[in-house]
Design an enzyme around this catalytic site. Structure first.
Site, PDB file in Angstrom:
ATOM      1  N   GLU A 221       0.826  -1.212   0.000  1.00  0.00           N
ATOM      2  CA  GLU A 221       0.000   0.000   0.000  1.00  0.00           C
ATOM      3  C   GLU A 221       0.862   1.266   0.000  1.00  0.00           C
ATOM      4  O   GLU A 221       0.570   2.216  -0.702  1.00  0.00           O
ATOM      5  CB  GLU A 221      -0.911  -0.028   1.245  1.00  0.00           C
ATOM      6  CG  GLU A 221      -1.908   1.094   1.332  1.00  0.00           C
ATOM      7  CD  GLU A 221      -3.108   0.901   0.415  1.00  0.00           C
ATOM      8  OE1 GLU A 221      -3.316  -0.234  -0.056  1.00  0.00           O
ATOM      9  OE2 GLU A 221      -3.820   1.896   0.183  1.00  0.00           O
ATOM     10  N   ASP A 222       1.931   1.274   0.780  1.00  0.00           N
ATOM     11  CA  ASP A 222       2.623   2.533   1.058  1.00  0.00           C
ATOM     12  C   ASP A 222       4.024   2.685   0.462  1.00  0.00           C
ATOM     13  O   ASP A 222       4.669   3.701   0.686  1.00  0.00           O
ATOM     14  CB  ASP A 222       2.759   2.740   2.580  1.00  0.00           C
ATOM     15  CG  ASP A 222       1.407   2.903   3.262  1.00  0.00           C
ATOM     16  OD1 ASP A 222       0.442   3.235   2.544  1.00  0.00           O
ATOM     17  OD2 ASP A 222       1.322   2.704   4.476  1.00  0.00           O
TER      18      ASP A 222
END
Ligand code: MN
Length: 500
Positions: free
Chosen positions: A75-76
């Site tokens: 996700e990051d």
């Protein structure tokens, strides 16, 4: 590295290879998330280590602990699935993907969606370990919620209370659900929290003093009856559950007898009944407050003997009597069966080996195929798989969660559809009239072709056009029986009109 040591020290089952794997994952995320800070000013790496520590503390396997470290990487960061799989293998990548997917769940506001959202939560995660990692992630996020803007705090706290607490509770992980409850309470109901806290603080100090004195008398009484193999501790009710009880008791705290309770933990079930007898022989119990949850467990499988007694001088105390296993089960629930131990020759025959077969819930290890004895399975597991089971039967024995997707209406209603369904299927599921006049579809806010395959978690808004009507092409891009039937009948009507 300090943090890696802390993670490793939180559990006791790890081998040298496990420790090396954790170190490798730590080095990996340290590099991948380099420089990333959270609103609190903490490094993101701290969040990952804390999540892993919570999982280690639950005695989860090295795979799960490592996923705790890696859970935000897709996700990051720049790291993609392929790289992750190359570095850490298929299983960990599958788990990280599950956690990422669950992160997309947003609480939509309305009370009536709670149950659907919980179902969605369970369905999307597919593997019980994904849920446990997400719970650990959420627990640390709740502990570090204060720097966030107020609106966001409220949304996250409410979602925690309505969804995460409920799921943790159902899995029997009281150790987590209790913390989440008390962390969320002040954000969701600030006034009620203040009121409750004021009432409780006034009460607990006295309560502790009384418990300490009473504990000594109990120990003496048990020793006199030659019971020495036991332990005691206190159970303090969470502010949130006191609050819920206060509502039922017209805010009269004197009517709540179990703010603090004395626990007595014994080796065997027969010891529990024996001790209950001894206690009732000395102190008079309150009628109607003797609960035998050993013979009649609570729906979440909680087991214990409860009694509330007069200690003299007008004081009342609740006592809970249970075995060590019941205590473990009450605190750790499903996780106490997932506790990681190195496989040994005789562990294959252990009582809970079937749980391992149940996990992960996927095609080659599903309950249906293994034909496990359903009666052997505790109710909280049944809750998880029952939904899967009945629907799967309807869907020609296909693995329900593998074959269905969960999507949202703009208002937050959860609609489940067969995999590869399109906005047309979605429209017909809402209403045949909407289906018959689909003009376009907005998926997650973007205008999209009406034959697009929907994905788990999509939010779909149908744009209707009175001039539009079903055509032959629609038939080819729908998956639901309902849509097919409606389209066919509309086409037939059209043909009939041409005939006459
Ligand atoms: Mn996270």
């Amino acid at each position: 590295m300090e943090s890696v040591k802390e993670i490793i020290n939180s559990t006791s089952f790890l081998t040298k290879e496990d420790e090396a794997l954790i170190q490798r994952a730590f080095d990996f995320v340290q590099k991948a998330h380099e420089g990333q800070k959270r609103l609190s000013g903490e490094f993101h790496l701290d969040h990952l280590c804390e999540t892993a520590k919570i999982l280690a503390d639950l005695n989860m396997s090295p795979t799960v602990i490592v996923t705790g470290l890696l859970h935000d990487v897709i996700e990051d960061t720049e790291v993609d699935e392929k790289t992750l799989e190359k570095e850490f293998g298929q299983e960990i990548t599958f788990l990280v993907n599950g956690v990422t997917m669950l992160g997309k769940l947003k609480y939509q506001g309305a009370e009536r969606h709670k149950e659907s959202l919980r179902k969605f939560f369970v369905a999307v995660s597919q593997d019980i370990r994904v849920i446990i990692i997400k719970l650990a992630d959420r627990l640390h996020n709740m502990k570090t919620l204060s720097p966030l803007p107020e609106e966001k705090q409220k949304r996250i706290a409410r979602e925690t209370l309505e969804i995460y607490v409920a799921v943790a509770y159902r899995l029997g992980i009281r150790k987590i659900s209790r913390q989440l409850e008390d962390l969320a309470f002040p954000y969701v109901y600030p006034e009620e929290y203040k009121k409750t806290k004021k009432l409780v603080n006034f009460k607990t100090e006295k309560e502790f003093e009384r418990l300490g004195i009473f504990e000594k008398s109990v120990k003496k009484a048990l020793a006199k009856n030659n019971i020495i193999n036991f332990s005691t501790d206190y159970r303090i009710k969470t502010f949130y559950s006191i609050y819920k009880k206060l509502i039922r008791k017209e805010w009269n705290i004197e009517k709540i007898y179990d703010i603090a309770a004395l626990r007595i933990i014994l080796p065997e079930v027969k010891d529990c009944y024996n001790v209950l007898g001894i206690i009732h022989g000395i102190w008079r119990p309150l009628p109607d407050r003797i609960k035998d949850y050993i013979a009649f467990p609570k729906p979440n499988n909680y087991q214990s003997l409860h009694t509330t007694i007069f200690t003299g001088h007008g004081n009342i105390i609740e006592i809970q009597i249970k075995t060590k296993e019941m205590h473990q089960e009450a605190e750790y629930g499903i996780t106490s069966h997932l506790v990681y131990k190195k496989e040994t020759k005789d562990s294959s025959g252990s009582n809970f080996s079937w749980i391992k077969r149940l996990l992960p819930i996927n095609k080659d290890s599903s309950l249906l195929e293994k034909k496990l004895n359903f009666d052997d399975i505790p109710s909280w597991i049944k809750d998880l798989v029952k939904y899967q089971n009945t629907q799967a039967e309807k869907d020609l024995q296909e693995d329900f969660f593998k074959e269905r997707i969960f999507v949202f209406t703009p208002k937050g209603d959860v609609i489940d559809l067969p995999i590869n369904s399109t906005p047309i299927d979605f429209a017909y599921t809402i209403h045949s009239d909407i289906g018959d006049h689909v003009g376009g579809a907005r998926i997650n806010g973007k205008m999209t072709a009406i034959d697009t395959c929907l994905k788990n978690g999509d939010i779909i808004e149908i744009v209707t056009d009175k001039k539009n009507s079903p055509n032959q092409k629609w038939l080819e891009c729908v998956k639901t029986v309902n849509a097919k039937r409606n389209i066919r009948s509309a086409l037939q009507k059209k043909n009939n009109l041409h005939l006459f």
